[in-house]
Each structure stands twice: as structure tokens, then as C-alpha cells.
Design an enzyme around this catalytic site. Structure first.
Site, mmCIF file in Angstrom:
data_model
loop_
_atom_site.group_PDB
_atom_site.id
_atom_site.type_symbol
_atom_site.label_atom_id
_atom_site.label_comp_id
_atom_site.label_asym_id
_atom_site.label_seq_id
_atom_site.Cartn_x
_atom_site.Cartn_y
_atom_site.Cartn_z
ATOM 1 N N LYS A 270 0.844 -1.201 0.000
ATOM 2 C CA LYS A 270 0.000 0.000 0.000
ATOM 3 C C LYS A 270 0.878 1.250 0.000
ATOM 4 O O LYS A 270 2.003 1.202 0.495
ATOM 5 C CB LYS A 270 -0.868 0.023 1.269
ATOM 6 N N ARG A 344 -10.434 -11.456 1.330
ATOM 7 C CA ARG A 344 -11.277 -12.487 0.723
ATOM 8 C C ARG A 344 -10.626 -13.855 0.781
ATOM 9 O O ARG A 344 -11.313 -14.878 0.845
ATOM 10 C CB ARG A 344 -11.640 -12.066 -0.716
HETATM 11 N N1 BES Z 1 -8.242 -3.668 4.080
HETATM 12 C C1 BES Z 1 -8.364 -3.227 2.741
HETATM 13 C C2 BES Z 1 -9.655 -2.449 2.469
HETATM 14 C C3 BES Z 1 -9.806 -1.126 3.176
HETATM 15 C C4 BES Z 1 -9.429 0.046 2.538
HETATM 16 C C5 BES Z 1 -10.363 -1.049 4.428
HETATM 17 C C6 BES Z 1 -9.583 1.264 3.170
HETATM 18 C C7 BES Z 1 -10.529 0.173 5.042
HETATM 19 C C8 BES Z 1 -10.144 1.327 4.431
HETATM 20 C C9 BES Z 1 -8.356 -4.430 1.801
HETATM 21 O O1 BES Z 1 -7.584 -5.504 2.209
HETATM 22 C C10 BES Z 1 -7.786 -3.964 0.505
HETATM 23 O O2 BES Z 1 -6.653 -3.604 0.481
HETATM 24 N N2 BES Z 1 -8.598 -3.972 -0.544
HETATM 25 C C11 BES Z 1 -8.193 -3.536 -1.808
HETATM 26 C C12 BES Z 1 -8.769 -4.489 -2.824
HETATM 27 C C13 BES Z 1 -8.212 -4.319 -4.200
HETATM 28 C C14 BES Z 1 -6.741 -4.685 -4.223
HETATM 29 C C15 BES Z 1 -9.007 -5.182 -5.152
HETATM 30 C C16 BES Z 1 -8.694 -2.119 -2.021
HETATM 31 O O3 BES Z 1 -9.773 -1.786 -1.533
HETATM 32 O O4 BES Z 1 -7.979 -1.330 -2.635
HETATM 33 MN MN MN Z 2 -5.567 -5.349 1.625
#
Ligand code: BES
Ligand code: MN
Ligand code: ZN
Length: 496
Positions: A270, A344
Site C-alpha cells: 500500500k 477475501r
Molecule cells: N483492508 C483493505 C480495504 C480497506 C481500505 C479497508 C480502506 C478500510 C479502508 C483491503 O484488504 C484492501 O486492500 N482492498 C483492496 C482491494 C483491491 C486490491 C481489489 C482495495 O480496496 O484497494
Molecule cells: Mn488489503
């Protein structure tokens, strides 16, 4: 902070309601009379209309009542429980640091709200609104610490209010515990520590099972395990069974929670900004364990099992690579094209385990799954996905009643095919931008056995609220979202 239901207030700080047109309630008018009209004068001097959330603070009106709050509650003939909760929360927030030790609240019995319900809701609002996370602040000056030690709820039917509150109080405690878990720093609350804290529910009569990596390996939970491979911490799968129904073997409701104690994104790292918020990526698991605690404490007459998948998503030499293919507990293979879509993967195995082991009558999973749900719904509604209309409606109703609303979004074959992969049974992202929350839900749907009623709640927007979105009932960052909702779902639909 103590809660007491009383017939008469004995406090320096008092809070009364006012409705549209700056109309005082009978209790407010009586107080105004005692104070020689000070409240009416103060309202007139401050453009106060009685709209929801407006507050007038009257200081030094008399020797006994040094601080009086008049709090706007809108249309008093349509006063709803949530407005009573917010009234109490506003009062507590305004008083907590002022030096006052005792605050008396005068909730009004008007509209559709009974006296006992209004009193109990005021108590809940006061406790939710008083929440702070101060555990690691060791050098607070005296004036930074709350002075408030007691909140009195002034009501006529003491016994009825007390009885209502005894049922509600464990739910509030659950929500506050969930907030604590979400707020804990990720170096402290790693998967094993989370599992240890959850296992303490054994004391309440909850059957606890903790599976570590060795057992998960034997089972074949490789999707879950793959996410934790880059972490120095051991992944855990914890089941918490509350058998409160008369028939101990009756099929349970199953609650499944995403418990990523920290989500760096893994090798699909991230960006740095606000990454600290990813300590809250276990909020689904927190809501699940806290709901089980609430149910066990209030001895709910229902069989409910919580299953939480606890992992840390870190990048190191053992971490998953984009392109890896893993075999899930269900036997289906998953091509991991983005290691940041990790929630997931762990839910796939946790949900499969829950269905195989507990044969649930219905299954609800909670997860901070996608940033996309914040784009769709902001921080007000959780995203709801379901294969069962009755379950979806029950959740919508429960959410409305408890002030933890959900908004249903679609599932469908056209979305499902976007996660087909040429290299494995499926991939964990669609590969094209768009409908990210639905794609996440479609992925989970592939791990629901035919015939299982299932709902998925994407709580990425509601589990915590960045500062401009703060609510008086949720003054700190973590909201504890889900505990009240799930408790209400159990009470309305699954309890004897
Ligand atoms: N934990 C994150 C989602 C999230 C984002 C929660 C912001 C709370 C605040 C999740 O694991 C994630 O990183 N999801 C990705 C999915 C994508 C790679 C398809 C996302 O939301 O960018
Ligand atoms: Mn994630
Ligand atoms: Zn995540």
C-alpha cells in the site's frame, strides 16, 4: 463512569431537551422556572431553534446547577430512540472534561418512545458518547482527564428502566470492547494476542477453539495461511460457540469476521499515507467476538458461533507473490493477482470451515474488505450483499433500529464471471477497475455452499470514521460498528 436511574437529580450539571421552536419539555420548563427563566433567555440570546444537535450551555444559573445544557432534539412528537441516544451523548461529551463530576439527564417520554426505553437509550448514549482510548497516554495532565464519574438518568419508572438497561448494557460493553480492539496498536494486537483475548470468553460459558498454523496446514487452509506467510506472527482461526438455545444441538447462526491485524498490502504494498489505519483491518473480527461476548453476557437464548480468521499481511521473503496460485480449504484454487486483496482469501477458508464444521442455519460475514465501499457509501452505511432476501431484510431492519444502517448492493452472474481465471478456478481481483465491492462479494459467494443463507457486510467505511465524520455516539476513531446490529439480528430473528 457510573450510570444511575433516579427519580430526582443530584448533580451540578443538568441536560434537558428542547424541540422545534425552542420548546422546552415539561422537565426543561420546570427547571427553567426554578432558574428564573434563565434557559428561555439563553435560547433567545443564541439563535437556538431546537434543531437536532444544537446546544445552549448556561453557566452559573444557580448555586446548585452550575452547568445546564439545553439540547435540540427536533420534532419532539416524533422523537426517536436514536435522538435520545444522541442527546445523552452530546451532554456527556460537553460535560466530561469540564470539572463536573455528576451529570443528570432528563430524557423525555414523547412520541413513540416509552419512558423505560428513553431512559435505557439515554444510558446507552451516555456510555457510547463517553468512550475514549487513553490506554497508552501515560502523561495526561489532570485537566485532560475526564472529571465525570456519574451520569444520572432521571425517570419515573426506575424498575422498568433498570430491567431494559440490564439487557442493553452487555451490548454497549460489547461495542466498547470492539472499539478497544480496533484501536489497539498492531504491535500489541497481533493474531495470537487477539486469539488470547477472544479465548477469555470461555469464562462466560463460550466454547472456544483456537487453531494455529500447524492445524490449519493439516486441514488444508492454504488460502488463509498464504496471507500470513510474510508475517513473523502465527496465523490463527478462532471459533467461539455460544449455545444459548434450549436445544444445544440446534443449527447455529454463524458470524464470520475478517481479522487482519495489520494490512500492509503485502508485496502489492500500500502507499504510505494513513497506512496506520490498517491496524483496524480486524474490525470485522472485533465485531464478531464482541457480539458473542454480548450474547453470552446477556445469556441470549440462541445458538450463535463466531469464527474469526486472524492474520497479519506483511511483505517478506515468505510472502505471497502476485501470480501465486493457492488451494483453498474448499479445494478451489485461487490465483492471487494482488496480495492487497487478502481479506477475501482468509474469509474463503474461514467461511468454508464454518459451514463444514457448524452446518449453520445462516451465515453473516463482516469485513473491512474494500476501499471501494467508502467510495459508494461513505462512512454512513455498510455495504450489504446477500443471497437471501429474508436475511437481508432482517439485517436492514436491525441496522435501522440500532443506528448501524446497511445498504444492499447487487450480486449477479455478470459480475461473477469477471473473476474467472485462465490459470486457476478464480482470481482474487477482476483486473479491470469498477464495482470493487461487488467483486469482493462475488469472490466470497464462491465459498458459500448451495442452500446456505448468507450475507456479507463490507464495513470498511463504518468500522472507523476519520475526523470530519465523527458522531457524538462515537467520539473516537473506532466505532464498534456491527455489535449492536448483530445483537439485534439475533434478538429479532434467531432468539427463542
Ligand atoms: N483492508 C483493505 C480495504 C480497506 C481500505 C479497508 C480502506 C478500510 C479502508 C483491503 O484488504 C484492501 O486492500 N482492498 C483492496 C482491494 C483491491 C486490491 C481489489 C482495495 O480496496 O484497494
Ligand atoms: Mn488489503
Ligand atoms: Zn485488508
Amino acid at each position: 463512569m457510573e450510570i444511575r436511574f433516579v427519580n430526582e437529580a443530584k448533580a451540578q450539571a443538568l441536560a434537558v431537551m428542547a424541540g422545534d421552536g425552542a420548546a422546552l419539555t415539561p422537565a426543561g420548563a420546570a427547571l427553567d422556572g426554578k432558574l428564573g427563566g434563565a434557559l428561555v433567555r439563553a435560547m433567545a440570546a443564541s439563535r437556538f431553534t431546537g434543531a437536532i444537535g444544537q446546544i445552549v450551555e448556561v453557566l452559573g444559573a444557580s448555586a446548585e446547577s452550575t452547568r445546564v445544557l439545553v439540547i435540540g432534539c427536533g420534532a419532539l412528537d416524533r422523537l426517536d430512540p436514536q435522538t435520545v441516544e444522541r442527546f445523552a451523548a452530546h451532554a456527556v461529551k460537553r460535560t466530561a472534561l469540564t470539572g463536573a463530576e455528576r451529570l443528570a439527564l432528563f430524557p423525555e417520554t414523547l412520541g413513540g418512545v416509552t419512558a423505560a426505553e428513553a431512559a435505557a437509550r439515554a444510558a446507552m448514549g451516555a456510555r457510547l458518547g463517553a468512550y475514549r482510548f487513553d490506554r497508552y497516554r501515560t502523561r495526561m495532565k489532570p485537566d485532560q482527564k475526564p472529571s465525570l464519574i456519574e451520569v444520572q438518568i432521571v425517570t419515573e419508572g426506575l424498575a422498568a428502566a433498570q430491567a431494559r438497561y440490564e439487557v442493553d448494557s452487555p451490548v454497549v460493553e460489547g461495542a466498547l470492547w470492539a472499539r478497544d480492539l480496533v484501536s489497539e496498536p498492531p504491535n500489541v494486537l497481533h493474531p495470537e494476542e487477539f486469539a488470547r483475548r477472544a479465548a477469555e470468553l470461555e469464562k462466560l460459558g463460550v466454547e472456544v477453539e483456537v487453531l494455529g498454523e500447524e492445524q490449519l496446514e493439516k486441514l488444508g487452509a492454504h488460502a488463509l495461511l498464504s496471507v500470513g506467510r510474510g508475517s513473523a506472527r502465527q496465523s490463527q482461526l478462532v471459533s467461539l460457540f455460544w449455545r444459548g438455545a434450549r436445544a444445544k444441538t440446534a443449527q447455529p447462526l454463524c458470524l464470520v469476521g475478517k481479522g487482519v491485524t495489520f494490512d500492509t498490502g503485502g508485496i502489492s504494498l500500500k502507499p504510505g499515507a494513513a497506512m496506520d489505519e490498517m491496524k483496524g483491518d480486524m474490525a470485522g473480527a472485533a465485531a464478531v467476538v464482541a457480539t458473542i461476548r454480548a450474547l453470552a453476557t446477556r445469556k441470549a437464548r440462541a445458538n450463535v458461533v463466531g469464527v474469526v480468521a486472524l492474520v497479519e499481511n506483511m511483505p517478506d521473503g515468505g510472502a505471497s507473490r502476485p501470480g501465486d496460485i493457492v488451494t483453498s480449504l474448499s479445494g478451489q484454487t485461487i490465483e492471487n493477482l494482488n496480495t492487497d486483496a487478502e481479506g477475501r482469501l482468509i474469509l474463503a477458508d474461514a467461511m468454508w470451515y464454518a459451514q463444514e464444521k457448524f452446518n449453520p442455519i445462516a451465515m453473516v460475514d463482516l469485513a473491512t474488505l474494500t476501499g471501494a465501499v467508502i467510495i459508494s457509501l461513505g462512512h454512513e452505511y455498510a455495504g450489504l450483499f446477500s443471497n437471501d432476501d429474508a436475511l437481508a431484510h432482517a439485517l436492514q431492519l436491525a441496522g435501522q433500529t440500532e443506528g448501524e444502517p446497511v445498504w444492499r448492493l447487487p450480486l449477479g452472474a455478470a459480475y461473477d464471471k469477471l473473476i474467472d481465471s485462465p490459470n486457476a478456478d478464480m482470481k482474487n481481483i477482476a483486473g479491470r477497475p469498477g464495482a470493487g465491492s461487488i467483486i469482493g462479494a462475488q469472490f466470497l459467494n464462491r465459498f458459500v455452499r448451495p442452500g446456505t443463507a448468507w450475507a456479507h457486510l463490507d464495513i470498511a467505511g463504518t468500522a472507523w470514521k476519520p475526523s470530519p465524520y465523527e458522531d457524538p455516539l462515537s467520539p473516537a476513531w473506532a466505532t464498534g460498528y456491527g455489535v449492536r446490529l448483530l445483537n439485534r439480528l439475533v434478538a429479532s430473528t434467531y432468539e427463542e
